[in-house]
Design a protein around this motif. Structure first.
Motif, PDB file in Angstrom:
ATOM      1  N   LEU A  88       1.000  -1.127  -0.053  1.00 22.59           N
ATOM      2  CA  LEU A  88      -0.107   0.097  -0.044  1.00 22.59           C
ATOM      3  C   LEU A  88       0.877   1.286  -0.051  1.00 22.59           C
ATOM      4  N   ALA A  89       1.940   1.252   0.938  1.00 21.64           N
ATOM      5  CA  ALA A  89       2.914   2.284   0.596  1.00 21.64           C
ATOM      6  C   ALA A  89       3.500   2.701  -0.586  1.00 21.64           C
ATOM      7  N   THR A  90       3.982   1.648  -1.262  1.00 21.17           N
ATOM      8  CA  THR A  90       4.288   1.729  -2.539  1.00 21.17           C
ATOM      9  C   THR A  90       3.300   2.421  -3.719  1.00 21.17           C
ATOM     10  N   LEU A  91       2.032   1.856  -3.501  1.00 18.36           N
ATOM     11  CA  LEU A  91       1.020   2.187  -4.505  1.00 18.36           C
ATOM     12  C   LEU A  91       0.750   3.827  -4.034  1.00 18.36           C
ATOM     13  N   PHE A  92       0.690   4.136  -2.957  1.00 20.89           N
ATOM     14  CA  PHE A  92       0.454   5.318  -2.202  1.00 20.89           C
ATOM     15  C   PHE A  92       1.672   6.351  -2.900  1.00 20.89           C
ATOM     16  N   VAL A  93       2.934   6.021  -2.704  1.00 15.22           N
ATOM     17  CA  VAL A  93       4.167   6.874  -3.121  1.00 15.22           C
ATOM     18  C   VAL A  93       4.042   7.110  -4.729  1.00 15.22           C
ATOM     19  N   TYR A  94       3.875   5.948  -5.485  1.00 16.59           N
ATOM     20  CA  TYR A  94       3.886   6.060  -6.791  1.00 16.59           C
ATOM     21  C   TYR A  94       2.721   6.086  -7.793  1.00 16.59           C
ATOM     22  N   PRO A 121      -0.995   3.721  -8.520  1.00 16.44           N
ATOM     23  CA  PRO A 121      -1.427   2.486  -8.937  1.00 16.44           C
ATOM     24  C   PRO A 121      -1.124   2.376 -10.655  1.00 16.44           C
ATOM     25  N   LYS A 122      -1.350   3.357 -11.172  1.00 21.51           N
ATOM     26  CA  LYS A 122      -0.843   3.302 -12.710  1.00 21.51           C
ATOM     27  C   LYS A 122       0.395   3.275 -12.951  1.00 21.51           C
ATOM     28  N   THR A 123       1.202   3.947 -12.018  1.00 20.67           N
ATOM     29  CA  THR A 123       2.734   4.100 -12.383  1.00 20.67           C
ATOM     30  C   THR A 123       3.377   2.614 -12.083  1.00 20.67           C
ATOM     31  N   VAL A 124       2.916   2.028 -10.884  1.00 21.76           N
ATOM     32  CA  VAL A 124       3.298   0.682 -10.542  1.00 21.76           C
ATOM     33  C   VAL A 124       2.683  -0.446 -11.695  1.00 21.76           C
ATOM     34  N   PHE A 125       1.536  -0.164 -12.192  1.00 18.57           N
ATOM     35  CA  PHE A 125       0.938  -1.004 -13.005  1.00 18.57           C
ATOM     36  C   PHE A 125       1.867  -1.039 -14.510  1.00 18.57           C
ATOM     37  N   TYR A 126       2.165   0.283 -14.770  1.00 20.82           N
ATOM     38  CA  TYR A 126       3.053   0.424 -16.054  1.00 20.82           C
ATOM     39  C   TYR A 126       4.326  -0.156 -15.707  1.00 20.82           C
ATOM     40  N   GLN A 127       4.902   0.233 -15.013  1.00 20.84           N
ATOM     41  CA  GLN A 127       6.110  -0.307 -14.529  1.00 20.84           C
ATOM     42  C   GLN A 127       6.331  -1.810 -14.511  1.00 20.84           C
ATOM     43  N   LEU A 128       5.763  -2.323 -14.120  1.00 18.91           N
ATOM     44  CA  LEU A 128       5.476  -3.920 -14.089  1.00 18.91           C
ATOM     45  C   LEU A 128       5.595  -4.537 -15.433  1.00 18.91           C
TER      46      LEU A 128
END
Length: 261
Positions: free
Chosen positions: A184-190, A192-199
């Motif tokens: 949740l901290a990762t999703l909050f900082v970056y 959800p879309k940024t994390v999704f695209y980076q994956l």
């Protein structure tokens, strides 16, 4: 003669190293392997239900999304005139194909009310390439899943045969809370879309397309990407936690039964 002093008990870090550390490591590994197994069971169940696409289509705005963007598609026409059952069947076809090495993707098609004899391919070449990549990823994850299942089975058998204690409910909750807190901290900082695209950047080949505008892809339009993946992730996690609770309860009872013998 002075009596000998009894040997002093190890204190502080030495106690942690000698007695607690192996138990802590076993508990940590067992909890997370059990969660992974629970998530795999959740994935299997949701796959059989096409990841609840019918629910999301009818109640999460996907139907309205198709009505808005399908007329703008530059490669296919008329998809906005298809019936909801047709869209759900096509999504089921995609789910089936990505779980069978991508076989059947090219055969997915739809018809329009005014020309039922004319079948229109649902996917163009770039979409098929991407979904084939997804199918290969699923095959790879299956192999990892089987390996982790064997490790889980070996560890569980060891704990049962040696009458070692399984993690307590408090221990399990702390482990899961720490992991989910980090997520949740990762999703909050970056975001959800940024994390999704980076994956996607990390997982898929650099020269293979994975991002599609709604105007260029019926696949993205009918999935309302990335919204659908958020719904799937939430349902996957919720069902996975339910399976985890069942497995944890089962082995907790097994532990209590052994202790009462």
């Amino acid at each position: 003669m002075k009596p000998k002093r009894p040997p002093s008990k190890p204190t502080g870090l030495s106690i942690f190293k000698q007695s607690n550390l192996p138990h802590i490591l076993r508990s940590f590994v067992w909890v997370w392997l059990t969660l992974i197994l629970a998530l795999y069971l959740s994935w299997t169940v949701l796959t059989k239900a096409d990841f609840l696409y019918g629910v999301w289509h009818d109640h999460a705005g996907i139907g309205e999304h198709i009505e808005r963007y399908a007329p703008q598609n530059r490669f296919r026409h008329g998809f906005e005139h298809t019936a909801p059952d047709t869209r759900k069947a096509l999504f089921a076809g995609i789910v089936n194909a990505i779980h069978h090495q991508g076989n059947g993707l090219e055969q997915l098609s739809y018809t329009l009310p005014d020309s039922p004899q004319n079948r229109i391919p649902l996917l163009h070449r770039a979409e098929i390439v991407h979904l084939t990549d997804v199918a290969l990823l699923i095959e790879f994850m299956k192999k990892i899943g089987w390996a982790l299942l064997l490790i889980w089975a070996a560890l569980t058998t060891y704990l049962l045969m040696t009458r070692q204690s399984f993690p307590s409910a408090k221990n399990a909750m702390l482990n899961l809370a720490a992991g989910q807190g980090l997520l949740l901290a990762t999703l909050f900082v970056y975001g959800p879309k940024t994390v999704f695209y980076q994956l996607h950047i990390w997982v898929f080949p650099a020269d293979h397309p994975w991002f599609f505008y709604y105007q260029d892809s019926l696949m993205s339009t009918m999935m309302k990407a990335p919204d659908l993946f958020a719904y799937i992730a939430a349902s996957l996690l919720a069902l996975g936690l339910l399976f985890f609770a069942i497995l944890f309860s089962l082995f907790s009872r097994q532990q209590i039964s052994k202790e009462s013998e």
